[in-house]
Design a protein around this motif. Structure first.
Motif, PDB file in Angstrom:
ATOM      1  N   TYR A 210       7.906   9.010  -0.835  1.00 23.76           N
ATOM      2  CA  TYR A 210       6.770   8.137  -0.591  1.00 23.76           C
ATOM      3  C   TYR A 210       7.147   7.085   0.437  1.00 23.76           C
ATOM      4  CZ  TYR A 210       4.928  10.194  -4.836  1.00 23.76           C
ATOM      5  OH  TYR A 210       4.478  11.081  -5.766  1.00 23.76           O
ATOM      6  N   GLY A 211       6.122   6.495   1.019  1.00 24.89           N
ATOM      7  CA  GLY A 211       6.290   5.362   1.908  1.00 24.89           C
ATOM      8  C   GLY A 211       5.427   4.232   1.391  1.00 24.89           C
ATOM      9  N   ALA A 212       5.548   3.080   2.032  1.00 27.71           N
ATOM     10  CA  ALA A 212       4.737   1.935   1.630  1.00 27.71           C
ATOM     11  C   ALA A 212       4.569   0.988   2.804  1.00 27.71           C
ATOM     12  CB  ALA A 212       5.366   1.195   0.452  1.00 27.71           C
ATOM     13  N   ALA A 213       3.399   0.391   2.864  1.00 22.92           N
ATOM     14  CA  ALA A 213       3.135  -0.679   3.825  1.00 22.92           C
ATOM     15  C   ALA A 213       3.194  -1.988   3.046  1.00 22.92           C
ATOM     16  CB  ALA A 213       1.770  -0.499   4.468  1.00 22.92           C
ATOM     17  N   PHE A 214       3.855  -2.971   3.630  1.00 22.73           N
ATOM     18  CA  PHE A 214       3.964  -4.291   3.014  1.00 22.73           C
ATOM     19  C   PHE A 214       3.318  -5.307   3.936  1.00 22.73           C
ATOM     20  CE2 PHE A 214       7.565  -1.876   1.443  1.00 22.73           C
ATOM     21  CZ  PHE A 214       7.505  -2.117   0.083  1.00 22.73           C
TER      22      PHE A 214
ATOM     23  N   TYR B 127       0.849  -1.181   0.000  1.00 17.30           N
ATOM     24  CA  TYR B 127       0.000   0.000   0.000  1.00 17.30           C
ATOM     25  C   TYR B 127       0.888   1.235   0.000  1.00 17.30           C
ATOM     26  CZ  TYR B 127      -3.247   3.591   1.521  1.00 17.30           C
ATOM     27  OH  TYR B 127      -3.993   4.727   1.597  1.00 17.30           O
ATOM     28  N   PRO B 128       0.935   1.995  -1.103  1.00 16.51           N
ATOM     29  CA  PRO B 128       1.787   3.184  -1.172  1.00 16.51           C
ATOM     30  C   PRO B 128       1.079   4.411  -0.600  1.00 16.51           C
ATOM     31  CG  PRO B 128       0.772   2.816  -3.290  1.00 16.51           C
ATOM     32  CD  PRO B 128       0.304   1.696  -2.384  1.00 16.51           C
ATOM     33  N   PHE B 129       1.862   5.377  -0.125  1.00 14.73           N
ATOM     34  CA  PHE B 129       1.311   6.639   0.360  1.00 14.73           C
ATOM     35  C   PHE B 129       2.384   7.716   0.277  1.00 14.73           C
ATOM     36  CE2 PHE B 129       2.831   4.150   3.939  1.00 14.73           C
ATOM     37  CZ  PHE B 129       3.694   5.030   4.583  1.00 14.73           C
ATOM     38  N   THR B 130       1.956   8.969   0.327  1.00 14.57           N
ATOM     39  CA  THR B 130       2.883  10.098   0.325  1.00 14.57           C
ATOM     40  C   THR B 130       3.447  10.251   1.727  1.00 14.57           C
ATOM     41  OG1 THR B 130       1.561  11.189  -1.370  1.00 14.57           O
ATOM     42  CG2 THR B 130       3.140  12.555  -0.171  1.00 14.57           C
ATOM     43  N   ALA B 131       4.756  10.403   1.830  1.00 16.46           N
ATOM     44  CA  ALA B 131       5.415  10.521   3.130  1.00 16.46           C
ATOM     45  C   ALA B 131       5.114  11.877   3.759  1.00 16.46           C
ATOM     46  CB  ALA B 131       6.924  10.340   2.970  1.00 16.46           C
ATOM     47  N   ALA B 132       5.347  11.995   5.056  1.00 19.96           N
ATOM     48  CA  ALA B 132       5.095  13.233   5.793  1.00 19.96           C
ATOM     49  C   ALA B 132       5.949  14.386   5.273  1.00 19.96           C
ATOM     50  CB  ALA B 132       5.348  13.021   7.277  1.00 19.96           C
TER      51      ALA B 132
ATOM     52  N   ILE C 171       7.292   1.268   5.777  1.00 17.84           N
ATOM     53  CA  ILE C 171       8.451   2.118   5.514  1.00 17.84           C
ATOM     54  C   ILE C 171       7.881   3.508   5.284  1.00 17.84           C
ATOM     55  CG2 ILE C 171      10.415   2.535   3.983  1.00 17.84           C
ATOM     56  CD1 ILE C 171      10.581  -0.043   5.709  1.00 17.84           C
ATOM     57  N   TRP C 172       8.209   4.432   6.176  1.00 17.46           N
ATOM     58  CA  TRP C 172       7.511   5.712   6.243  1.00 17.46           C
ATOM     59  C   TRP C 172       7.949   6.725   5.194  1.00 17.46           C
ATOM     60  CZ3 TRP C 172       3.183   5.668   8.755  1.00 17.46           C
ATOM     61  CH2 TRP C 172       3.001   4.713   9.760  1.00 17.46           C
ATOM     62  N   SER C 173       9.154   6.638   4.668  1.00 15.72           N
ATOM     63  CA  SER C 173       9.598   7.643   3.691  1.00 15.72           C
ATOM     64  C   SER C 173      10.814   7.126   2.938  1.00 15.72           C
ATOM     65  CB  SER C 173       9.943   8.956   4.398  1.00 15.72           C
ATOM     66  OG  SER C 173      11.032   8.767   5.274  1.00 15.72           O
ATOM     67  N   GLY C 174      11.280   7.952   1.980  1.00 16.91           N
ATOM     68  CA  GLY C 174      12.514   7.646   1.272  1.00 16.91           C
ATOM     69  C   GLY C 174      12.362   6.933  -0.048  1.00 16.91           C
ATOM     70  N   LEU C 175      11.144   6.589  -0.429  1.00 16.68           N
ATOM     71  CA  LEU C 175      10.920   5.914  -1.704  1.00 16.68           C
ATOM     72  C   LEU C 175      10.515   6.948  -2.758  1.00 16.68           C
ATOM     73  CD1 LEU C 175       8.899   2.857  -0.370  1.00 16.68           C
ATOM     74  CD2 LEU C 175      11.324   2.933  -0.957  1.00 16.68           C
ATOM     75  N   GLN C 176      10.814   6.649  -3.998  1.00 18.53           N
ATOM     76  CA  GLN C 176      10.482   7.538  -5.108  1.00 18.53           C
ATOM     77  C   GLN C 176       9.343   6.929  -5.933  1.00 18.53           C
ATOM     78  OE1 GLN C 176      11.967  10.545  -5.241  1.00 18.53           O
ATOM     79  NE2 GLN C 176      13.001   9.862  -3.375  1.00 18.53           N
ATOM     80  N   GLN C 177       8.782   7.725  -6.829  1.00 14.98           N
ATOM     81  CA  GLN C 177       7.678   7.263  -7.665  1.00 14.98           C
ATOM     82  C   GLN C 177       8.077   6.028  -8.479  1.00 14.98           C
ATOM     83  OE1 GLN C 177       5.036  10.023  -8.713  1.00 14.98           O
ATOM     84  NE2 GLN C 177       3.659   8.397  -9.324  1.00 14.98           N
ATOM     85  N   ARG C 178       9.307   5.967  -8.951  1.00 16.91           N
ATOM     86  CA  ARG C 178       9.741   4.809  -9.743  1.00 16.91           C
ATOM     87  C   ARG C 178       9.732   3.523  -8.912  1.00 16.91           C
ATOM     88  NH1 ARG C 178      14.321   7.618  -8.560  1.00 16.91           N
ATOM     89  NH2 ARG C 178      16.029   6.453  -7.629  1.00 16.91           N
TER      90      ARG C 178
END
Length: 159
Positions: free
Chosen positions: A74-78, A64-69, A125-132
């Motif tokens: 972005y962040g994601a729940a796995f 589940y992706p989401f925009t980070a604070a 994972i709350w942040s640090g991911l990019q759209q790609r």
């Protein structure tokens, strides 16, 4: 001749490249070949993470992706599959106070503190991911909205 022999040796081996791997924090006294040093946080504190992944792509049921604070990344729940969710509970019970790191393609290692046993099989994972990265996740894992659980008594409608 030597090149042909080496090619034949390696031709039968299949290498798996994982998009996502999770690694438990090690210790600076661990065998240097078994851990990787990583500097994290604003203070660039030195941590050591196991080279061997505790969980990989094959353990993920959905994401589940989401925009980070921070509004930039972005962040994601796995959600892990059932067998991995049980293992995650054990790992988090034993490693209380340590970090669980996520390696994702070319992103810097992201880590979360293990502050309790994880009973629900979900790692965030709350942040640090990019759209790609989210696009890569979409190609590899079902989105939570598209996930179809296996049928069984626990999913049966009440009578």
């Amino acid at each position: 001749l030597l090149a042909t022999a080496l090619w034949c040796e390696g031709a039968g081996k299949k290498y798996k490249l994982y998009l996502v791997t999770f690694h438990v924090e090690g210790d600076d006294t661990d065998n240097p070949k078994m851990v990787t040093p990583v500097k994290l946080g604003q203070e660039h504190r030195q941590y050591f993470f196991s080279n061997l992944p505790t969980f990989t792509d094959k353990d993920i049921a959905w994401f589940y992706p989401f925009t980070a604070a921070d509004g930039v990344s972005y962040g994601a729940a796995f959600r892990f599959k059932e067998h991995a969710a049980r293992q995650l509970k054990d790992v988090t019970l034993v490693n209380h106070g340590k970090l669980l790191g996520l390696r994702c393609s070319d992103a810097p290692l992201q880590a979360v503190l293990i502050d309790r046993p994880i009973d629900d099989g979900i790692v965030v994972i709350w942040s640090g991911l990019q759209q790609r990265h989210l696009k890569e996740f979409q190609d590899r894992f079902p989105h939570v909205d598209d996930y179809k659980p296996k049928t069984g008594p626990q999913f049966a409608t009440p009578e």
